[in-house]
Design a protein around this motif. Sequence first.
Motif, short mmCIF file in Angstrom:
data_model
loop_
_atom_site.label_atom_id
_atom_site.label_comp_id
_atom_site.label_asym_id
_atom_site.label_seq_id
_atom_site.Cartn_x
_atom_site.Cartn_y
_atom_site.Cartn_z
N THR A 91 67.82 -8.42 37.49
CA THR A 91 66.89 -9.51 37.79
C THR A 91 67.57 -10.72 38.40
N VAL A 92 68.71 -11.12 37.82
CA VAL A 92 69.33 -12.40 38.18
C VAL A 92 69.72 -12.49 39.66
N GLN A 100 78.82 -13.98 36.57
CA GLN A 100 79.70 -14.22 37.71
C GLN A 100 78.90 -14.35 39.00
N VAL A 101 77.79 -13.60 39.11
CA VAL A 101 76.91 -13.73 40.28
C VAL A 101 76.34 -15.14 40.34
N LEU A 102 75.83 -15.63 39.20
CA LEU A 102 75.28 -16.99 39.14
C LEU A 102 76.35 -18.03 39.49
N ASN A 103 77.53 -17.91 38.90
CA ASN A 103 78.59 -18.90 39.12
C ASN A 103 79.00 -18.97 40.59
N GLU A 104 79.07 -17.82 41.24
CA GLU A 104 79.43 -17.81 42.66
C GLU A 104 78.35 -18.48 43.51
N GLN A 105 77.08 -18.23 43.16
CA GLN A 105 76.00 -18.84 43.92
C GLN A 105 75.94 -20.34 43.69
N VAL A 106 76.23 -20.77 42.45
CA VAL A 106 76.27 -22.21 42.15
C VAL A 106 77.36 -22.88 42.97
N GLU A 107 78.54 -22.26 43.02
CA GLU A 107 79.65 -22.82 43.79
C GLU A 107 79.30 -22.90 45.27
N GLU A 108 78.61 -21.88 45.77
CA GLU A 108 78.25 -21.85 47.19
C GLU A 108 77.20 -22.90 47.52
N ILE A 109 76.14 -22.98 46.68
CA ILE A 109 75.04 -23.91 46.95
C ILE A 109 75.50 -25.36 46.85
N THR A 110 76.39 -25.65 45.90
CA THR A 110 76.85 -27.04 45.70
C THR A 110 78.06 -27.37 46.56
N GLN A 154 79.36 -6.33 41.01
CA GLN A 154 79.43 -7.67 41.60
C GLN A 154 79.51 -7.61 43.12
N LEU A 155 80.29 -6.67 43.64
CA LEU A 155 80.37 -6.54 45.09
C LEU A 155 79.04 -6.06 45.66
N GLY A 156 78.41 -5.09 44.99
CA GLY A 156 77.13 -4.55 45.47
C GLY A 156 76.04 -5.61 45.47
N ALA A 157 75.96 -6.39 44.40
CA ALA A 157 74.94 -7.44 44.33
C ALA A 157 75.15 -8.48 45.42
N GLU A 158 76.40 -8.78 45.71
CA GLU A 158 76.72 -9.80 46.71
C GLU A 158 76.27 -9.39 48.10
N ILE A 159 76.41 -8.11 48.45
CA ILE A 159 76.12 -7.69 49.83
C ILE A 159 74.76 -7.02 49.99
N SER A 160 74.00 -6.87 48.91
CA SER A 160 72.67 -6.25 49.04
C SER A 160 71.56 -7.10 48.43
N MET A 161 71.65 -7.37 47.12
CA MET A 161 70.57 -8.07 46.43
C MET A 161 70.41 -9.50 46.93
#
Length: 501
Positions: free
Chosen positions: A179-180, A351-361, A56-63
Motif C-alpha cells: 500500500t505505502v 525505507q520507501v517512505l524515508n527516500e520519498q521524504v528526502e526527495e520531496i524535501t 525496495q528496488l522494485g517499488a522504486e522503479i515500478s510502484m
Amino acid sequence: MNEKLKEKTREALTSVLPITVIVLVLSVTLVPMEVGTLALFLTGAVLLIVGMGFFQLGAEISMTPLGQGIGGSIVRQKKTWLAVVICFAMGAIITISEPDLQVLANQVAAIPNAVLIWTVAAGVGVFTAVAVLRILYRVPLSKMLLGLYLLLFVVSLFVPNEFLAVAFDAGGVTTGPMTVPFIMALGIGFSAARSDKDSANDSFGLIALCSVGPILMVMLLGIFYHPTETIYDAVQLAPVITTQDVALAFLQDLPHYTAEVLQSTLPIVGVFVLFQALTRSFQPRQLVRMVLGFVYTIIGLILFLTGVNVGFAPVGNLLGSGLGSGPLRWALLPIGMLIGYYIVKAEPAVQVLNEQVEEITGGTISRHAMNRALQAGVAVAVALAMLRVLTGLSIYWVLIPGYAAALIMSRFVPPVFVGIAFDSGGVASGPMTSTFLLPLAMGACSAVGGNVVTDAFGIVALVALAPLIAIQIMGLLYARRTQAQTAPNILDDTVVELEEY
C-alpha cells in the motif's frame, strides 16, 4: 541495475543485522535455543535481507512511477467525481492485496475473513478519496485529523473491550509494503499537478487518513457483531533436526507465500495495464523498466514473507515465552526497547517512505534523520507494549494521552512535518511488527498468565502511534533551528539599513 540492487541489499543487511545479533545474544544467555531453531532464524534472516533488497528496488522503479502517473493524470482531467471514484477503487483494490490484512483476518475468529477484509478495504477506499479531496481543496491536515480522531475515540466507547486493541491494530497492518509505495506516489502525483507553494506539504497525509478508515470500520464491525472471542493462533516452530529439515521447512511454505503474493499483486498489475492502455503515459523503455520493477517487487515480497513467517515469527514467540516465564521477566522492557529501536529499520515500507521524504524535501529532511526519529519512537512504544503485557494496563491509558499530545503538537509544527509524522505511523507498523513483535508480546503474555486479547494485541497500534510524536518533535526542533538561523540575518540586515540611513 545490478549495482542498484547491491546497494539496496547492503542497506537491508545493515537494517536486519542488529536484530539478528540481538537474537543470537539472547539465545546464548537468557533464552537458550536448539540449534535447529537458530538455523531456521538465520536462514529467515538471509531471505529477509535479499527480499528487502529486491522489494525496495522494485517499488522504486515500478510502484512509485505508477502512482505518480495516475495521480497526475486524474488531476489533469479536472473532474472531481472521477478522482473520487478512481481513488476509492484504487484504495480498496490495494488494501485487498495487502498481505498483512490477510494475517489479521485469520486471527479475528468472531468475524468471517471475507467480511473483515472487504469492510476494511471499503474503509481505506473511502478515506483515500477523502485524502485526495483534501489535497484538491487544500483542507489543513491537522484540522481534519483532529476531527477524525475525536470521532474514533467517541465510537470506541461503544466497542467491546476485547475488540478495541484489534481495531487500532487494523490501522497499522493495512498500510504495509504493497500500500505505502503506491499511495505515497499517488499523493505526490496529485500535489505536483497542483503546482502551488503548498503542494509539497500536501503530498503527505494520504497514508495517515487511510489508516483511520480501517480503525473506524473494524470498530463498527465489533459493535455490530458483538464479538465474544478474538483469538490469535500462536505460531509454531517447524520440527527441524538436520540442515535438510531447515531447507524443507522453507521450501514447503514457499509455494503458499508465492501464491499469496501473486494474488496480492495481480490487481495492481491489472491497474498498470489498464492505465497504460488508456493513457499511453509510459514510453517503451520505461515500460520494460517498470515490468522488471514489478518482477523485483514480487520476488522481494515472496522472499521477505517466507523468511519472516517461517524463521522470524516462531523465534519471536519463543523469545517472548522464555523471557516472560523466567525470573528476569522485567528485562522485557529494556530488551523490547532495543528490539524496537532496530526493527523499524527492517520494515521495507519505512525505507520507501524515508527516500520519498528526502526527495520531496530536497534533502532538508534526510532519511538518516527520519530513521533516528522513528527508531527512538518505536523503542519507547515497544517498551510500553511490554509494560502492558506485564501489568495488564488498559490500552486507553496510552492511546488517549498519546493521540492528544500528537494532535496538540500538530497545531504548532510546520505542516510538512504533520503529514510526514502521521504517514510514518502507518508505515512503521508493517510485516516485521505483526510477525515478530506481536508473537514476542503474545509469547510473553501467555507466559505471565495475562489476557492475550486485551494485553498483547495493541502493540501494532502503539508502534503506529510513536512516530506521530517523534517526527513532530523533530519538526519542532527543526522549526526552532530555522528561526535561530534566520534571526541573526534579519538583525544584520537591519543594522546595515540603519548605517546606510
